[in-house]
Design an enzyme around this catalytic site. Structure first.
Site, PDB file in Angstrom:
ATOM      1  N   ILE A  58      33.900  17.262  43.901  1.00  0.00           N
ATOM      2  CA  ILE A  58      34.671  17.098  45.128  1.00  0.00           C
ATOM      3  C   ILE A  58      33.730  16.628  46.241  1.00  0.00           C
ATOM      4  O   ILE A  58      32.665  17.206  46.442  1.00  0.00           O
ATOM      5  CB  ILE A  58      35.332  18.443  45.535  1.00  0.00           C
ATOM      6  CG1 ILE A  58      36.290  18.946  44.441  1.00  0.00           C
ATOM      7  CG2 ILE A  58      36.037  18.313  46.876  1.00  0.00           C
ATOM      8  CD1 ILE A  58      37.500  18.074  44.183  1.00  0.00           C
ATOM      9  N   CYS A  59      34.157  15.582  46.938  1.00  0.00           N
ATOM     10  CA  CYS A  59      33.386  15.122  48.096  1.00  0.00           C
ATOM     11  C   CYS A  59      34.361  14.754  49.207  1.00  0.00           C
ATOM     12  O   CYS A  59      35.555  14.986  49.075  1.00  0.00           O
ATOM     13  CB  CYS A  59      32.465  13.958  47.721  1.00  0.00           C
ATOM     14  SG  CYS A  59      33.315  12.480  47.200  1.00  0.00           S
ATOM     15  N   SER A  60      33.866  14.178  50.282  1.00  0.00           N
ATOM     16  CA  SER A  60      34.766  13.909  51.389  1.00  0.00           C
ATOM     17  C   SER A  60      35.758  12.799  51.070  1.00  0.00           C
ATOM     18  O   SER A  60      36.919  12.902  51.413  1.00  0.00           O
ATOM     19  CB  SER A  60      34.017  13.631  52.685  1.00  0.00           C
ATOM     20  OG  SER A  60      32.808  12.997  52.478  1.00  0.00           O
ATOM     21  N   GLY A  77      35.450  10.829  47.795  1.00  0.00           N
ATOM     22  CA  GLY A  77      35.466  10.491  46.380  1.00  0.00           C
ATOM     23  C   GLY A  77      34.689   9.229  46.047  1.00  0.00           C
ATOM     24  O   GLY A  77      34.704   8.773  44.914  1.00  0.00           O
TER      25      GLY A  77
END
Length: 99
Positions: free
Chosen positions: A6-8, A10
Protein backbone atom coordinates in the site's frame (compact mmCIF):
# COMPACT_ATOMS: atom_id res chain seq x y z
CA UNK A 1 0.95 -16.32 -0.88
CA UNK A 2 -0.62 -12.93 -1.48
CA UNK A 3 1.40 -9.83 -0.59
CA UNK A 4 -0.31 -6.44 -0.82
CA UNK A 5 1.75 -3.25 -0.85
CA UNK A 6 0.00 0.00 0.00
CA UNK A 7 1.30 3.44 -0.92
CA UNK A 8 -0.18 6.86 -1.52
CA UNK A 9 -0.97 6.38 -5.21
CA UNK A 10 0.20 2.87 -6.13
CA UNK A 11 2.79 4.21 -8.56
CA UNK A 12 6.26 4.23 -7.01
CA UNK A 13 5.57 0.93 -5.31
CA UNK A 14 4.93 -0.79 -8.67
CA UNK A 15 8.68 -0.87 -9.36
CA UNK A 16 9.27 -2.52 -5.99
CA UNK A 17 6.52 -5.07 -6.75
CA UNK A 18 8.30 -5.99 -9.99
CA UNK A 19 11.60 -6.46 -8.17
CA UNK A 20 9.96 -8.52 -5.41
CA UNK A 21 8.17 -10.69 -8.00
CA UNK A 22 11.46 -11.26 -9.83
CA UNK A 23 13.17 -12.27 -6.57
CA UNK A 24 10.30 -14.65 -5.74
CA UNK A 25 10.49 -16.27 -9.18
CA UNK A 26 14.27 -16.68 -8.90
CA UNK A 27 13.80 -18.41 -5.52
CA UNK A 28 10.98 -20.64 -6.75
CA UNK A 29 8.45 -18.93 -4.48
CA UNK A 30 4.89 -18.72 -5.72
CA UNK A 31 3.65 -15.27 -4.77
CA UNK A 32 1.00 -12.85 -5.89
CA UNK A 33 2.44 -9.40 -5.19
CA UNK A 34 0.56 -6.21 -6.06
CA UNK A 35 0.54 -2.52 -5.16
CA UNK A 36 -2.53 -0.42 -4.46
CA UNK A 37 -3.23 3.13 -3.32
CA UNK A 38 -4.12 3.52 0.37
CA UNK A 39 -7.73 4.34 -0.56
CA UNK A 40 -8.22 0.74 -1.77
CA UNK A 41 -6.88 -1.06 1.30
CA UNK A 42 -10.34 -2.09 2.51
CA UNK A 43 -11.08 -3.68 -0.89
CA UNK A 44 -7.80 -5.57 -1.32
CA UNK A 45 -6.54 -6.21 2.21
CA UNK A 46 -8.98 -8.99 3.05
CA UNK A 47 -7.40 -11.45 0.61
CA UNK A 48 -3.81 -10.65 1.59
CA UNK A 49 -1.55 -12.86 3.68
CA UNK A 50 0.41 -9.74 4.64
CA UNK A 51 -0.03 -6.02 4.05
CA UNK A 52 3.08 -3.89 3.59
CA UNK A 53 2.93 -0.11 3.80
CA UNK A 54 5.24 2.16 1.87
CA UNK A 55 7.14 4.57 4.14
CA UNK A 56 5.08 7.49 2.80
CA UNK A 57 1.90 6.03 4.37
CA UNK A 58 3.41 4.68 7.60
CA UNK A 59 1.19 7.11 9.51
CA UNK A 60 -1.73 4.81 8.51
CA UNK A 61 -0.21 1.77 10.29
CA UNK A 62 -2.44 1.86 13.38
CA UNK A 63 -5.60 2.41 11.32
CA UNK A 64 -4.83 -0.43 8.89
CA UNK A 65 -3.86 -2.80 11.69
CA UNK A 66 -7.24 -1.98 13.23
CA UNK A 67 -9.00 -2.85 9.96
CA UNK A 68 -7.15 -6.18 9.70
CA UNK A 69 -6.40 -7.35 13.27
CA UNK A 70 -5.80 -10.96 12.15
CA UNK A 71 -3.18 -10.11 9.51
CA UNK A 72 0.39 -8.93 9.71
CA UNK A 73 0.59 -5.27 8.68
CA UNK A 74 4.10 -3.84 8.50
CA UNK A 75 5.92 -0.77 7.17
CA UNK A 76 8.58 -1.41 4.52
CA UNK A 77 12.03 -0.35 5.68
CA UNK A 78 12.68 3.14 4.32
CA UNK A 79 16.19 2.31 3.12
CA UNK A 80 15.08 -0.86 1.31
CA UNK A 81 12.16 1.02 -0.22
CA UNK A 82 14.40 3.88 -1.37
CA UNK A 83 16.88 1.44 -2.90
CA UNK A 84 13.98 -0.57 -4.41
CA UNK A 85 15.59 -3.67 -2.89
CA UNK A 86 12.90 -6.18 -3.79
CA UNK A 87 15.00 -9.16 -2.72
CA UNK A 88 15.46 -7.77 0.83
CA UNK A 89 11.82 -6.68 1.19
CA UNK A 90 10.73 -10.16 0.08
CA UNK A 91 13.13 -11.81 2.53
CA UNK A 92 11.83 -9.60 5.38
CA UNK A 93 8.26 -10.43 4.37
CA UNK A 94 8.91 -14.17 4.40
CA UNK A 95 10.49 -13.89 7.86
CA UNK A 96 7.40 -12.07 9.16
CA UNK A 97 5.08 -14.67 7.65
CA UNK A 98 7.06 -17.69 8.79
CA UNK A 99 7.77 -16.42 12.29
Amino acid sequence: MKIVLICSAGMSTSLLVNKMQKAATEQGIEADIAAYPEAEVTKVGGDADIILLGPQVRFELKKIRGLFPDKPVEVIDMKDYGMMNGKKVLADTLKRLNG
